[in-house]
Design a protein around this motif. Structure first.
Motif, PDB file in Angstrom:
ATOM      1  N   THR A  79       3.599  32.825  58.954  1.00  0.00           N
ATOM      2  CA  THR A  79       4.566  33.735  58.369  1.00  0.00           C
ATOM      3  C   THR A  79       4.831  33.023  56.900  1.00  0.00           C
ATOM      4  O   THR A  79       4.862  31.861  56.918  1.00  0.00           O
ATOM      5  N   HIS A  80       5.136  34.031  55.745  1.00  0.00           N
ATOM      6  CA  HIS A  80       5.990  32.800  54.217  1.00  0.00           C
ATOM      7  C   HIS A  80       7.159  33.592  54.515  1.00  0.00           C
ATOM      8  O   HIS A  80       7.647  34.993  54.464  1.00  0.00           O
ATOM      9  N   LEU A  81       7.978  33.281  54.008  1.00  0.00           N
ATOM     10  CA  LEU A  81       9.410  33.174  53.271  1.00  0.00           C
ATOM     11  C   LEU A  81       9.639  33.666  51.603  1.00  0.00           C
ATOM     12  O   LEU A  81       8.674  33.433  51.055  1.00  0.00           O
ATOM     13  N   LEU A  82      10.503  34.376  52.226  1.00  0.00           N
ATOM     14  CA  LEU A  82      11.053  35.197  50.363  1.00  0.00           C
ATOM     15  C   LEU A  82      11.295  33.881  49.937  1.00  0.00           C
ATOM     16  O   LEU A  82      11.786  32.899  50.053  1.00  0.00           O
ATOM     17  N   PRO A  83      10.486  33.525  48.669  1.00  0.00           N
ATOM     18  CA  PRO A  83      11.019  32.252  48.060  1.00  0.00           C
ATOM     19  C   PRO A  83      11.847  31.621  47.682  1.00  0.00           C
ATOM     20  O   PRO A  83      12.322  30.991  47.796  1.00  0.00           O
ATOM     21  N   ASP A  84      12.462  33.037  47.292  1.00  0.00           N
ATOM     22  CA  ASP A  84      14.421  32.885  46.663  1.00  0.00           C
ATOM     23  C   ASP A  84      14.625  34.460  46.638  1.00  0.00           C
ATOM     24  O   ASP A  84      14.184  35.424  47.030  1.00  0.00           O
ATOM     25  N   GLY A  85      16.307  34.023  45.886  1.00  0.00           N
ATOM     26  CA  GLY A  85      16.780  35.617  45.983  1.00  0.00           C
ATOM     27  C   GLY A  85      17.125  35.587  47.326  1.00  0.00           C
ATOM     28  O   GLY A  85      18.365  37.287  47.275  1.00  0.00           O
ATOM     29  N   PHE A  86      17.240  35.057  48.186  1.00  0.00           N
ATOM     30  CA  PHE A  86      17.330  35.267  49.651  1.00  0.00           C
ATOM     31  C   PHE A  86      18.721  35.099  50.380  1.00  0.00           C
ATOM     32  O   PHE A  86      19.726  36.218  51.218  1.00  0.00           O
ATOM     33  N   GLN A  87      20.023  34.586  49.232  1.00  0.00           N
ATOM     34  CA  GLN A  87      21.537  34.655  49.914  1.00  0.00           C
ATOM     35  C   GLN A  87      21.897  34.566  48.134  1.00  0.00           C
ATOM     36  O   GLN A  87      21.723  33.879  47.351  1.00  0.00           O
TER      37      GLN A  87
END
Length: 497
Positions: A79-87
């Motif tokens: 998997t790959h994470l949402l790089p930014d904007g997650f919080q």
């Protein structure tokens, strides 16, 4: 092209399969932004025998941008994470919001758990949901007998049953977890991915084509009707327009609403009612079982299951608004004494998933100016846990401890609450509704309100607050949509009947 399918996860594969079976006259095309990992397409990576090949397949699923290991967010292979904007400031956010980019989608990496929803998890406005779930089980190859020969599995369920069953209705008592897994006579297991959902009917269909590394960038509309898709070939960067009579967007709960937004299709509910199941984990070691299991195994003659052993299920109920997935392991997740011998199946991992208190304000926000690595609108997550969510989490921590103590000896001092996003069970962002009242994106047949010829698919459609694994329900909803296309799409003269 008659039907263009965006995404090759289990729900996109379900559309291809049902249409291949019911309407072999239709021209079908599936587009997948990620690469082909193995043959057959959509194979679950656990079925790749060579460890290096399996690891390479997981790495190829992890998107266009290398993960930043410095931010210390929870990451899962494949998997790959949402790089930014997650919080956002003052909010809980979803730090571990993850996606998979590959043929088969998350279905190439999932745990294959397929429990049925119960109580308030059930989508009440779908009258034939049970029959659709039956069909989803067929497509996924679901069984409750995959680990019948697992050591201690019956004892695990008996102990959990004594702790939980008295207060539970029939059908919601402790039981084997329904799994999209098949066990061979020699004890080896085969995990279902999209390859199983596609099946021979799709693979042998000369009118179905699958294109990996083909990213759908925008949906084209004419007079309120979808007319086709614009596809970017990620290998050479060229773009192509593909006309289609019907388009099914089955990208995932994050990228399906992102694509609709990028295409100017923006119903009020799009991206809203985001549901991530908070997750609590714990582990225990069974007590007083070795001798009894040895005698039972010798008497039954069942093959012993290697590696991951039995999987049991503590179903969701409204009184206990979480779902328990109990997995027997061959190794301890925490260090034991150096000379301690671990009997296969005697270490038990417990994962409790909590239902979310749904809020319209929990949402994905799309940026019309900034773009992500795929050139799509950048995403910002707005997400908060309510007082009810925090109370459910505390109840889950108490209940998972109760389960561990019923089984034997807890292996750690306290249960661990995983960071938001760890469940991978994101829902609600393209939610289904009975009426077009502004709180849903699509109707009970997955047709997007106000846009003819466009359907959505995937976990994002689920409108209820669930704690159980969502894939079975999502595939069931896809079956209903695919059947509707099969029954309503016009036949052309000179095609197959």
């Amino acid at each position: 092209m008659d039907v263009a399918i965006v995404g090759s996860g289990p729900t996109g594969a379900a559309y291809a399969r049902v249409l291949s079976e019911l309407r072999p006259d239709l021209e079908l095309v599936s587009f997948e932004a990620g690469p082909l990992l193995a043959d057959p397409p959509g194979l679950h990576v656990k079925n790749i025998a060579d460890a290096e090949e399996r690891a390479a397949a997981q790495r190829r699923s992890e998107g266009l941008v290398a993960s930043d290991s410095e931010d210390r967010r929870l990451r899962r292979a494949g998997t790959h994470l949402l790089p930014d904007g997650f919080q956002q400031p003052g909010e809980d956010g979803i730090p571990s919001l993850a996606m998979s980019s590959n043929v088969g989608g998350m279905g190439a990496h999932w745990t294959a758990a397929c429990p049925r929803p119960g109580d308030s998890e059930v989508i009440g406005f779908i009258d034939n949901l049970d029959e659709l779930l039956d069909e989803a089980e067929r497509l996924l190859g679901v069984s409750t007998h995959a680990f019948d020969g697992a050591p201690f599995a019956d004892e695990v369920r008996a102990r959990l049953g004594r702790a939980f069953d008295d207060s539970r209705p029939t059908g919601r008592k402790v039981q084997p977890m329904p799994l999209a897994v098949q066990t061979r006579d020699d004890g080896r297991v085969t995990w279902s991915g999209s390859d199983v959902v596609y099946g021979d009917a799709t693979r042998s269909n000369p009118r179905h084509s699958l294109f990996p590394e083909a990213q759908v960038r925008v949906l084209r509309l004419e007079d309120g009707c979808v007319s086709g898709v614009v596809v970017r070939d990620l290998q050479d960067g060229t773009e192509h327009y593909v006309a289609a009579g019907q388009v099914v967007v089955a990208a995932d709960a994050v990228r399906t609403p992102q694509l609709l937004w990028a295409s100017g299709i923006r119903p009020r509910a799009l991206g809203r009612y985001l549901n991530d199941q908070s997750q609590v984990i714990f582990a225990a070691r069974l007590r007083d079982v070795v001798a009894a299991d040895a005698a039972e195994g010798k008497a039954s003659g069942k093959p012993r299951i290697a590696r991951q052993s039995g999987v049991s299920w503590v179903p969701f109920t409204d009184a206990e608004p979480f779902h328990g997935q109990v997995m027997q392991l061959d190794a301890s997740p925490v260090p034991l004494a150096p000379d301690d011998v671990v009997e296969p199946g005697s270490i038990v991992g417990l994962g409790w998933f909590c239902a979310k208190d749904l809020q319209e304000t929990d949402r994905l926000e799309f940026d019309d100016e900034q773009t992500d690595a795929y050139g799509m609108p950048a995403i910002r997550v707005h997400y908060t846990l309510t007082d009810r969510d925090l109370a459910a989490l505390e109840q889950a921590r108490q209940t998972v401890r109760k389960a561990a103590e019923a089984l034997g000896e807890p292996l750690d001092a306290d249960p661990i609450t995983l960071p938001p996003g760890a469940s991978l069970h994101y829902q609600g962002t393209a939610r289904m509704g009975a009426t077009d009242d502004g709180t849903s994106v699509c109707d009970p047949l997955s047709r997007v309100w106000g846009v003819d010829g466009l359907r959505v698919a995937g976990n994002g459609l689920i409108p209820t607050s669930t704690a159980c694994n969502p894939t079975l329900t999502s595939v069931a909803l896809a079956v209903a949509g695919a059947r509707d296309i099969a029954s309503t799409y016009p036949k052309q003269e000179g095609t197959l009947p």
